[in-house]
Scaffold this motif. Structure first.
Motif, PDB file in Angstrom:
ATOM      1  N   GLN A 506     100.635  81.187  26.261  1.00  0.00           N
ATOM      2  CA  GLN A 506     101.324  81.190  27.116  1.00  0.00           C
ATOM      3  C   GLN A 506     101.788  82.534  27.029  1.00  0.00           C
ATOM      4  O   GLN A 506     101.793  83.720  28.045  1.00  0.00           O
ATOM      5  N   ALA A 527     106.669  90.379  33.489  1.00  0.00           N
ATOM      6  CA  ALA A 527     106.719  89.570  33.894  1.00  0.00           C
ATOM      7  C   ALA A 527     106.281  90.716  35.656  1.00  0.00           C
ATOM      8  O   ALA A 527     106.261  89.540  36.602  1.00  0.00           O
ATOM      9  N   ARG A 528     105.985  91.821  35.245  1.00  0.00           N
ATOM     10  CA  ARG A 528     105.486  92.448  36.384  1.00  0.00           C
ATOM     11  C   ARG A 528     104.218  92.342  36.956  1.00  0.00           C
ATOM     12  O   ARG A 528     103.617  92.763  38.047  1.00  0.00           O
ATOM     13  N   GLY A 529     103.962  92.132  35.959  1.00  0.00           N
ATOM     14  CA  GLY A 529     102.271  91.329  36.106  1.00  0.00           C
ATOM     15  C   GLY A 529     101.166  92.495  35.499  1.00  0.00           C
ATOM     16  O   GLY A 529     100.495  92.660  35.949  1.00  0.00           O
ATOM     17  N   LEU A 701      94.351  83.165  36.494  1.00  0.00           N
ATOM     18  CA  LEU A 701      95.712  82.765  37.214  1.00  0.00           C
ATOM     19  C   LEU A 701      95.642  80.677  36.890  1.00  0.00           C
ATOM     20  O   LEU A 701      97.075  80.574  37.693  1.00  0.00           O
ATOM     21  N   ASP A 702      94.332  80.284  37.167  1.00  0.00           N
ATOM     22  CA  ASP A 702      94.537  78.634  37.076  1.00  0.00           C
ATOM     23  C   ASP A 702      94.689  77.967  35.837  1.00  0.00           C
ATOM     24  O   ASP A 702      94.956  77.004  35.470  1.00  0.00           O
ATOM     25  N   GLY A 706     100.322  78.216  32.874  1.00  0.00           N
ATOM     26  CA  GLY A 706     100.808  79.696  33.082  1.00  0.00           C
ATOM     27  C   GLY A 706     100.480  80.558  31.867  1.00  0.00           C
ATOM     28  O   GLY A 706     100.519  80.083  30.844  1.00  0.00           O
ATOM     29  N   GLN A 710     102.153  85.600  35.986  1.00  0.00           N
ATOM     30  CA  GLN A 710     101.226  84.536  36.551  1.00  0.00           C
ATOM     31  C   GLN A 710     101.868  84.813  37.999  1.00  0.00           C
ATOM     32  O   GLN A 710     100.985  85.155  38.223  1.00  0.00           O
ATOM     33  N   GLU A 711     102.993  84.678  38.039  1.00  0.00           N
ATOM     34  CA  GLU A 711     103.211  84.528  39.671  1.00  0.00           C
ATOM     35  C   GLU A 711     103.501  86.078  40.541  1.00  0.00           C
ATOM     36  O   GLU A 711     103.150  85.437  40.835  1.00  0.00           O
ATOM     37  N   ALA A 712     104.046  87.129  39.096  1.00  0.00           N
ATOM     38  CA  ALA A 712     103.054  88.006  40.128  1.00  0.00           C
ATOM     39  C   ALA A 712     101.945  88.619  40.146  1.00  0.00           C
ATOM     40  O   ALA A 712     101.876  88.662  41.499  1.00  0.00           O
ATOM     41  N   VAL A 714      99.547  86.358  40.946  1.00  0.00           N
ATOM     42  CA  VAL A 714      98.829  85.652  42.104  1.00  0.00           C
ATOM     43  C   VAL A 714      99.297  85.946  43.426  1.00  0.00           C
ATOM     44  O   VAL A 714      98.771  86.605  44.311  1.00  0.00           O
ATOM     45  N   GLU A 715     100.430  86.944  42.851  1.00  0.00           N
ATOM     46  CA  GLU A 715     100.753  87.212  44.307  1.00  0.00           C
ATOM     47  C   GLU A 715     100.388  88.716  45.023  1.00  0.00           C
ATOM     48  O   GLU A 715      99.543  89.265  45.739  1.00  0.00           O
TER      49      GLU A 715
END
Length: 817
Positions: A506, A527-529, A701-702, A706, A710-712, A714-715
């Motif tokens: 994680q 969280a910003r990647g 990324l997959d 997660g 990760q979310e940032a 992916v975007e």
């Protein structure tokens, strides 16, 4: 006061100097109303009130420059917002050079400034004299002019910030002393004061030179110590208009600014005088120290050289006030790793007026967001460890730190005081082999070797010193034979427990659910990647992992990993840095050498890349990991400290037939840059994504379940890369690069070098750096090929080859220069 004094607040700020008031002001601007500021004396007391008030924009780190530029914008607007004058005046500043070496430094600063959007212009001595007519110029080589610099009244700015904070709902109380900080289960719960307790979620230590003492109440290390800092204010002088620029003469250790028609003159003498007070009295509110003309004499003598009319001018005030300094001349910001909710903003090294506007904003954003909103690593409190708080060491170190303001910032310069500090078990052996030591996170680390029985002659300069040929030999030996490097300073963190794998999955972007005996390189992201760290993860057992991280990062990594573990995770983190020596054995002959001293199988089949094994080396049992940071076949040996000498001797005894050489960190730097390997704090920071850094291969990324960021990411992957890391190689083989140089495309600045060295394999200076495309389009190989790239080296533009690929690969391919 008792009737209105609060019993609770969301945030309690301790200290009503400029930093405390700036933090309060910015918290209010961010919408946090339940904020209380407590000052033990009166606002602007302590250090703020007697600060000289110079505001220079340029710093060696881009984000620190950004924060000071924000300060200048804030100070220029505060009067209109609050109705209180700040004394801010954009009068510009001059820095003059008495020597050609200093002028090279100033030209480098000018190139860096322009790349950062700060106006800065080199001047001739004549032009400098036109801007500062009372200055002697016949002994000058040149100068630089920064029109956006200025000066301000520290007490007035503090009062204006305080009023702005009050307007935003902040409650401010003077003559209230914080006597203790309350904690429970590793978190702040409030403060005890002379007016009673206040419960709070967050406590912010902006106590200035008292910050060290306040931190110790809760076991937080705030490594700062006070020095005596002196200046004079003259009577009125002819030729001193109110808009006279600030002037700095660093070769004379002095600065000048206009003060009520006269001059304020002070400086930073080479050997400072620590204020020998481990405990600073609480009531030292507007106190001063005795005049010390003997200590001040070197500044006065140089001031008379630069402004001869001083000799006929009366002195109105001699000011000797203590100011706090840190071990590295950068201030201290952020949430303490030892106690959650306890933040620090202190240790401004006589730059508090210039820095506090932006630093207060950055600290307020950190408090609100729960993490820094930009790369603040140069000032992050987590760059220090508990041992940096030793008073005896701090006293000695700050006596040097104060003078660093104006000491020549030579490339490769090392601080000399308080050393040796941390020593590997091999320190004496390396010294006997002619090691020249550098210092990082307190560790004495070999930078290069003069040879057995020789004393290294390290003369700082802009050119090739005695170190250059020695490093070239170490570099070649790594590429062609075998070398051993003491890398004991690597951080080492043991991660243990039944949930260790799940927790690291994680926390890490790469897949670290490894088989036992395997390692993986990974980034750790917010969280910003963007990067919070990068490290190697080694799986030693089902429930045991070893993280190998950079020398500067153990405190930061322990903090980040710990705060991001799930509350119920069955995981224990232990910093085991000092328990293990690291010896990197690198080069095409490394396999043959290790095979001679060990019965382990070092073949590709028996010991593939990324494997880690327990092996014997002579009489010792060690961990060996097949990895490299230098672009050649090699192994990192993790040796229990008590076996370090045994393994070192075994390698050298067996290594003679292979031409084994000791190598140092200068060689490592050149080797890793030829290969394009990144470094934390330079190529990898909280401002950089792995896609910009060219490390997408280490991000899964997959990955099931997660990971943080990760979310940032992916975007981010769907957007064009308008900023990318590139390798840079000079076409001219003679010049040296040092890092920080501006990078230009078709004559316009597009970035700068984050790292630089000489690549002895390719035969030219090289570096890594980020380039940015202003039009929002993607940077690709075609765009790089179509541009004419240059490096601005102290005002001289040098042609360069820029590529997304490294200049050297393991097959020996090289960029043509």
């Amino acid at each position: 006061m008792a009737a209105s004094f609060p019993t609770q607040a969301r945030v309690v700020i301790v200290g009503g100097g400029i930093m405390g008031c700036s933090t309060a002001y910015h918290l209010a601007k961010l919408g946090w109303k339940d904020v209380v500021l407590l000052e033990q004396g009166r606002l602007s007391g302590g250090t703020t009130w007697h600060a000289a008030g110079l505001v220079g924009q340029l710093r060696s780190y881009q984000n620190l420059t950004r924060l000071i530029r924000y300060s200048t914008e804030l100070y220029s607007k505060l009067e209109a917002e609050t109705g209180l004058a700040t004394g801010w005046k954009q009068c510009g500043s001059l820095s003059v050079a008495r020597t050609e070496e200093r002028m090279v430094l100033l030209r480098r600063s000018a190139a860096m400034a322009n790349a950062q959007g700060v106006a800065c212009e080199p001047l001739t001595p004549k032009q400098a004299g036109e801007k500062y007519p009372i200055m002697r110029t016949d002994d000058l080589v040149g100068a630089v002019w920064l029109p956006g610099d200025g000066k301000a009244n520290p007490a007035d700015i503090t009062q204006a910030l305080a009023k702005g904070a009050r307007n935003g709902g902040v409650r401010i109380f003077e003559k209230v002393r914080v006597t203790d900080v309350d904690t429970k289960d590793g978190r702040v719960t409030g403060v005890q004061t002379t007016e009673g307790p206040i419960t709070a979620e967050i406590v912010v230590n902006c106590a200035g030179q008292w910050a060290r003492q306040l931190g110790r109440k809760v076991g937080v290390t705030v490594p700062l110590y006070s020095c005596e800092h002196m200046y004079i204010v003259t009577e009125k002088m002819e030729g001193v208009p109110r808009d006279l620029p600030v002037m700095r003469d660093p070769d004379g250790y002095i600065y000048f600014k206009e003060e009520v028609g006269g001059l304020l003159m002070g400086g930073f003498e080479p050997e400072a005088k620590p204020w020998n007070k481990d405990i600073i009295p609480d009531d030292f509110e507007f106190g001063m120290l005795p005049d010390d003309w003997d200590q001040f004499q070197i500044l006065m003598d140089n001031a008379l050289i630069r402004v001869p009319s001083l000799e006929k001018t009366g002195i109105k005030t001699f000011m000797n006030g203590p100011e706090s300094f840190t071990p590295d001349l950068n201030y201290i910001l952020g949430e303490a790793p030892q106690v959650r909710g306890f933040f620090v903003g202190a240790g401004f090294n006589s730059m508090g007026i210039a820095s506090s506007g932006g630093a207060g904003m950055a600290l307020a954003e950190w408090i609100v967001a729960g993490e820094p909103t930009m790369d603040l690593w140069p000032v992050d409190i987590r760059r220090f460890a508990n041992f940096h708080g030793n008073d005896a060491w701090l006293r000695e170190r700050v006596s040097e730190t104060l003078g660093l303001h104006y000491k020549m910032s030579w490339p490769q310069r090392e601080q000399e005081s308080g050393r040796p500090f941390r020593r590997s078990p091999l320190y004496d052996r390396l010294k006997a082999r002619g090691a020249w030591f550098g210092n990082k996170m307190g560790w004495e680390r070999p930078n290069w070797f003069a040879g057995i029985g020789k004393t290294p002659e390290m003369q700082y300069g802009w050119g090739r010193g005695a170190w250059f040929d020695a490093v070239a030999a170490e570099h070649r030996a790594t590429r062609e034979g075998v070398t051993v490097v003491d890398e004991t300073s690597f951080g080492k963190i043991l991660v243990q427990g039944r949930d260790a794998e799940a927790a690291l999955q994680q926390l890490c972007a790469n897949d670290v659910a490894l088989p036992v005996g395997q390692t993986a390189y990974t980034g750790a992201f917010n969280a910003r990647g963007t990067f919070e760290s990068d490290f190697t993860v080694a799986r030693l057992a089902r429930d045991k992992f070893l993280i190998i991280t950079g020398s500067a990062q153990p405190t930061r990594d322990m903090d980040w990993l710990g705060r991001n573990l799930l509350p119920d995770a069955h995981v224990v983190l232990t910093d085991v840095t000092s328990a293990w020596t690291v010896l990197s054995v690198m080069g095409p002959k490394s396999r043959a050498l290790l095979q001679k001293v060990s019965r382990a199988d070092f073949s590709n089949e028996g010991f593939p890349f990324a494997a880690i094994r327990e092996i014997g080396v002579g009489y010792a049992t060690v961990l060996a990991a097949r990895r490299t940071y230098m672009g050649e076949l090699g192994w990192e040996l993790y040796v229990p400290a008590e076996f370090a000498a045994t393994v070192f001797e075994t390698l050298h005894e067996a290594g003679a037939e292979f031409g084994l050489r000791d190598a140092g960190y200068y060689a490592v730097e050149g080797l890793r840059l030829e290969k394009g390997y990144r470094a934390w704090g330079r190529e990898l920071t909280p401002d950089d994504t792995p896609f910009q850094a060219g490390l997408a291969w280490a991000v899964k990324l997959d990955k099931p379940g997660g990971f943080i960021g990760q979310e940032a990411l992916v975007e981010a992957k769907t957007k064009p890369l308008t900023r990318r890391l590139v390798s840079v190689v000079l076409e001219d083989r003679e010049p040296l690069l040092w890092g920080g140089e501006a990078l230009l495309r078709d004559g316009a600045p597009v970035g700068d070098l984050t790292s630089a060295a000489y690549g002895h394999t390719i035969g030219a200076a090289l570096g890594l750096g980020y380039v940015k495309r202003a039009d929002g389009s993607a940077i690709d190989a075609a765009w790089l090929e179509a541009g004419r790239f240059e490096v601005d080296l102290a005002g001289t533009r040098l042609k360069a080859k820029v590529s997304l690929r490294p200049p050297y690969d393991s097959a020996g391919a090289r960029i043509k220069v």
